[in-house]
Design an enzyme around this catalytic site. Structure first.
Site, PDB file in Angstrom:
ATOM      1  N   GLU A  22      21.081 -21.666  25.269  1.00  0.00           N
ATOM      2  CA  GLU A  22      20.558 -22.655  24.314  1.00  0.00           C
ATOM      3  C   GLU A  22      19.973 -22.018  23.053  1.00  0.00           C
ATOM      4  O   GLU A  22      18.829 -22.283  22.683  1.00  0.00           O
ATOM      5  CB  GLU A  22      19.534 -23.568  25.022  1.00  0.00           C
ATOM      6  CG  GLU A  22      20.153 -24.268  26.231  1.00  0.00           C
ATOM      7  CD  GLU A  22      19.166 -25.105  27.040  1.00  0.00           C
ATOM      8  OE1 GLU A  22      18.000 -25.241  26.640  1.00  0.00           O
ATOM      9  OE2 GLU A  22      19.570 -25.612  28.101  1.00  0.00           O
ATOM     10  N   ASN A  35      25.660 -19.980  26.716  1.00  0.00           N
ATOM     11  CA  ASN A  35      25.649 -21.246  27.457  1.00  0.00           C
ATOM     12  C   ASN A  35      24.777 -22.254  26.710  1.00  0.00           C
ATOM     13  O   ASN A  35      23.685 -21.919  26.244  1.00  0.00           O
ATOM     14  CB  ASN A  35      25.038 -20.940  28.845  1.00  0.00           C
ATOM     15  CG  ASN A  35      25.145 -22.072  29.833  1.00  0.00           C
ATOM     16  OD1 ASN A  35      26.228 -22.595  30.070  1.00  0.00           O
ATOM     17  ND2 ASN A  35      24.016 -22.469  30.422  1.00  0.00           N
ATOM     18  N   HIS A  61      25.681 -31.808  30.332  1.00  0.00           N
ATOM     19  CA  HIS A  61      24.725 -32.830  30.789  1.00  0.00           C
ATOM     20  C   HIS A  61      25.057 -34.098  29.995  1.00  0.00           C
ATOM     21  O   HIS A  61      24.534 -34.326  28.903  1.00  0.00           O
ATOM     22  CB  HIS A  61      23.289 -32.378  30.520  1.00  0.00           C
ATOM     23  CG  HIS A  61      22.874 -31.231  31.382  1.00  0.00           C
ATOM     24  ND1 HIS A  61      22.766 -31.323  32.753  1.00  0.00           N
ATOM     25  CD2 HIS A  61      22.542 -29.946  31.077  1.00  0.00           C
ATOM     26  CE1 HIS A  61      22.392 -30.164  33.262  1.00  0.00           C
ATOM     27  NE2 HIS A  61      22.249 -29.305  32.265  1.00  0.00           N
ATOM     28  N   GLU A  74      26.941 -26.960  34.096  1.00  0.00           N
ATOM     29  CA  GLU A  74      25.800 -27.733  34.619  1.00  0.00           C
ATOM     30  C   GLU A  74      26.122 -29.224  34.633  1.00  0.00           C
ATOM     31  O   GLU A  74      25.286 -30.063  34.273  1.00  0.00           O
ATOM     32  CB  GLU A  74      24.543 -27.480  33.766  1.00  0.00           C
ATOM     33  CG  GLU A  74      24.187 -26.012  33.626  1.00  0.00           C
ATOM     34  CD  GLU A  74      22.888 -25.756  32.853  1.00  0.00           C
ATOM     35  OE1 GLU A  74      22.119 -26.694  32.600  1.00  0.00           O
ATOM     36  OE2 GLU A  74      22.656 -24.578  32.505  1.00  0.00           O
ATOM     37  N   ASP A 114      26.514 -33.001  34.936  1.00  0.00           N
ATOM     38  CA  ASP A 114      26.034 -34.251  35.542  1.00  0.00           C
ATOM     39  C   ASP A 114      26.224 -35.363  34.511  1.00  0.00           C
ATOM     40  O   ASP A 114      26.343 -35.091  33.318  1.00  0.00           O
ATOM     41  CB  ASP A 114      24.595 -34.180  36.086  1.00  0.00           C
ATOM     42  CG  ASP A 114      23.576 -33.555  35.163  1.00  0.00           C
ATOM     43  OD1 ASP A 114      23.756 -33.615  33.923  1.00  0.00           O
ATOM     44  OD2 ASP A 114      22.573 -33.010  35.668  1.00  0.00           O
TER      45      ASP A 114
END
Ligand code: 9MR
Length: 359
Positions: free
Chosen positions: A169, A210, A246, A275, A277
C-alpha cells in the site's frame, strides 16, 4: 491432465476413493461403478491446480484455535497467508528484538497442512511498532532500520515462504506516493532498496508490491504500472504485483480487470489476487448473494485467462472470520462460506468457473 494427488493427504483421499470403488464394483450397479470419483470431494485448490494455479485463504493466528475452521482451510485450499503474524509490530516489537512466534505458528500450520505460504508484509504504513512510528529518524538511520528488518525477517522465513509482499500500500488513490514514514524520511528510493535487500536475503523468493483499488485500470494501477516498468528497467528485483481485491458490491466491479492483469503480466511480472473478498451492505438477500457469486466467478475467470496470474487468495474464507464487520459497520457477508461453514452461491460460482475454464 495433471494429477490431483498432492502429498499424503491427497494420496489418502485417492486410496479411499479406490477402496470405495473396489467395494462398489462388487455390489453396485454398473452406472455407479463407472463414476469412481463420485464420493471424492474436489476442492477449489484441486481445480485451480489443474490450471497450474493455487487457491488459498489467509488465516490469522487466533483462528487456528477454531479447529473446524482451520481443518477445512487446510483441506480445501492450497495456499495461505498470515493475516497479521508476519507484520512489523509482530516480528520486531522492539528495535533489534525479533519475535517470530506468530509467524512461525502459521508457517508450521501451513507445513502440516501442505499449504504454500505467502509472506505478508515486510513494509507497510500500518501496524508499525511505536518505537518505529513515533521515533525521530534521519534518512540513514531509517534505511538501516529497514534493511535490518527486511534482512532478518526474510532470512528467517527462507525456504518457507514462496513469495513476499515486500511493500504494501505505497500509493495514494491519485497515483502519487503515499507519505508513509519511509517516503517522508528517505524518499522514494526506499522501494527499490527494500526489494534489493529482500532479494539479497533470499534470492529465490518471489518479491511483490501489493495494494488495494488496483484491480481495475485507473490512476493508482497506472502508477504501479509505471513504477514496475521502471524497476524492471533499472534491474531491481521485482517478480510480482499483488492485487488485494477487497471489492464491494456498492462500488462496482473493477474496470477492465482482465486487461489490467494482462498489462502487468506483459511487463514480465507475475500477478496474484492476494486478499479477495466481496462485501455488501447488510442484510444480504438472494439478489445480492447472486451478484456477489457472479463477481467471484468473474475474478476467477479473469485470473485464469492470464497465464501469469498465479493464484487467488481469499482474505479468510468464511463470514465468521472476516475483518469487514468491525471495519465497515453494517457491511459484511463478503466470503464464499457462511458463519456455519456452509457454502454460499459464491462457492458454487468459483467452483464452476474453475471447472469451466480451459486448462
Ligand atoms: O486482516 C487484517 C486485520 O486482522 C487487521 O486488523 C488489519 C489491520 O489493519 O489488517 C488486516 O489485513 C489487511 C492487510 O494486512 C492489508 N490489506 C488490507 C487488509 C484488511 O485491512
Amino acid at each position: 491432465m495433471r494429477t490431483l494427488a498432492r502429498g499424503p493427504r491427497r494420496t489418502a483421499a485417492v486410496l479411499t476413493a479406490s477402496a470405495a470403488l473396489l467395494v462398489g464394483l462388487a455390489s453396485a450397479p454398473a452406472a455407479e461403478a463407472a463414476s469412481p470419483h463420485r464420493h471424492r470431494p474436489v476442492t477449489l485448490d484441486d481445480l485451480a491446480r489443474q490450471h497450474g494455479r493455487y487457491f488459498g485463504s489467509a488465516v490469522d493466528n487466533p483462528e487456528l484455535a477454531d479447529t473446524a475452521y482451520a481443518d477445512l482451510l487446510g483441506a480445501e485450499f492450497g495456499q495461505t497467508t498470515p493475516g497479521n503474524g508476519m507484520k512489523w509490530d509482530a516480528t520486531e516489537p522492539q528495535r533489534g528484538v525479533f519475535d517470530f512466534t506468530s509467524g512461525d505458528e502459521i508457517a508450521d500450520y501451513a507445513k502440516a497442512k501442505g499449504l504454500k505460504l505467502r509472506g505478508h508484509t515486510l513494509l507497510w504504513h500500518s501496524q508499525l511498532p511505536s518505537w518505529l512510528s513515533s521515533g525521530s529518524w534521519t534518512a540513514e538511520e531509517l534505511r538501516a532500520v529497514l534493511k535490518t528488518h527486511i534482512t532478518q525477517v526474510v532470512k528467517h522465513y527462507r525456504g518457507k515462504v514462496f513469495a513476499w509482499d515486500v511493500a504494501n500500500e505505497i500509493m495514494n488513490e491519485d497515483g502519487t506516493y503515499r507519505e508513509n514514514i519511509f517516503y517522508k524520511t528517505i524518499g522514494p528510493s526506499y522501494i527499490a532498496d527494500a526489494l534489493r535487500w529482500a532479494h539479497a536475503a533470499d534470492p529465490k523468493v518471489k518479491l511483490y508490491l501489493n495494494d488495494y483499488n488496483v484491480e481495475g485500470t485507473g490512476a493508482k494501477s497506472d502508477a504501479y504500472y509505471t513504477l514496475i516498468k521502471q524497476l524492471k528497467a533499472d534491474g531491481v528485483p521485482i517478480d510480482g504485483f499483488g492485487m488485494q481485491a477487497h471489492l464491494a458490491l456498492q462500488y462496482g466491479f473493477p474496470y477492465q480487470l482482465q486487461q489490467n492483469i494482462q498489462r502487468f503480466a506483459d511487463l514480465g511480472v507475475d500477478v496474484a489476487i492476494t486478499e479477495l473478498d466481496i462485501r455488501m451492505v447488510l442484510p444480504s438477500d438472494a439478489t445480492t448473494l447472486a451478484r456477489q457469486a457472479d463477481w467471484y466467478s468473474q475474478v476467477t475467470s479473469a485470473c485464469l485467462a492470464v497465464r501469469r496470474c498465479v493464484g487467488i487468495t481469499l482474505w479468510g474464507y468464511s463470514d465468521g472470520h472476516s475483518w469487514i464487520p468491525s471495519t465497515f459497520p453494517g457491511e459484511g457477508a463478503a466470503l464464499p462460506w457462511d458463519e456455519n461453514l456452509r457454502h454460499k452461491p459464491a462457492y458454487d460460482a468459483i467452483h464452476a468457473a474453475l471447472t469451466a475454464a480451459r486448462s
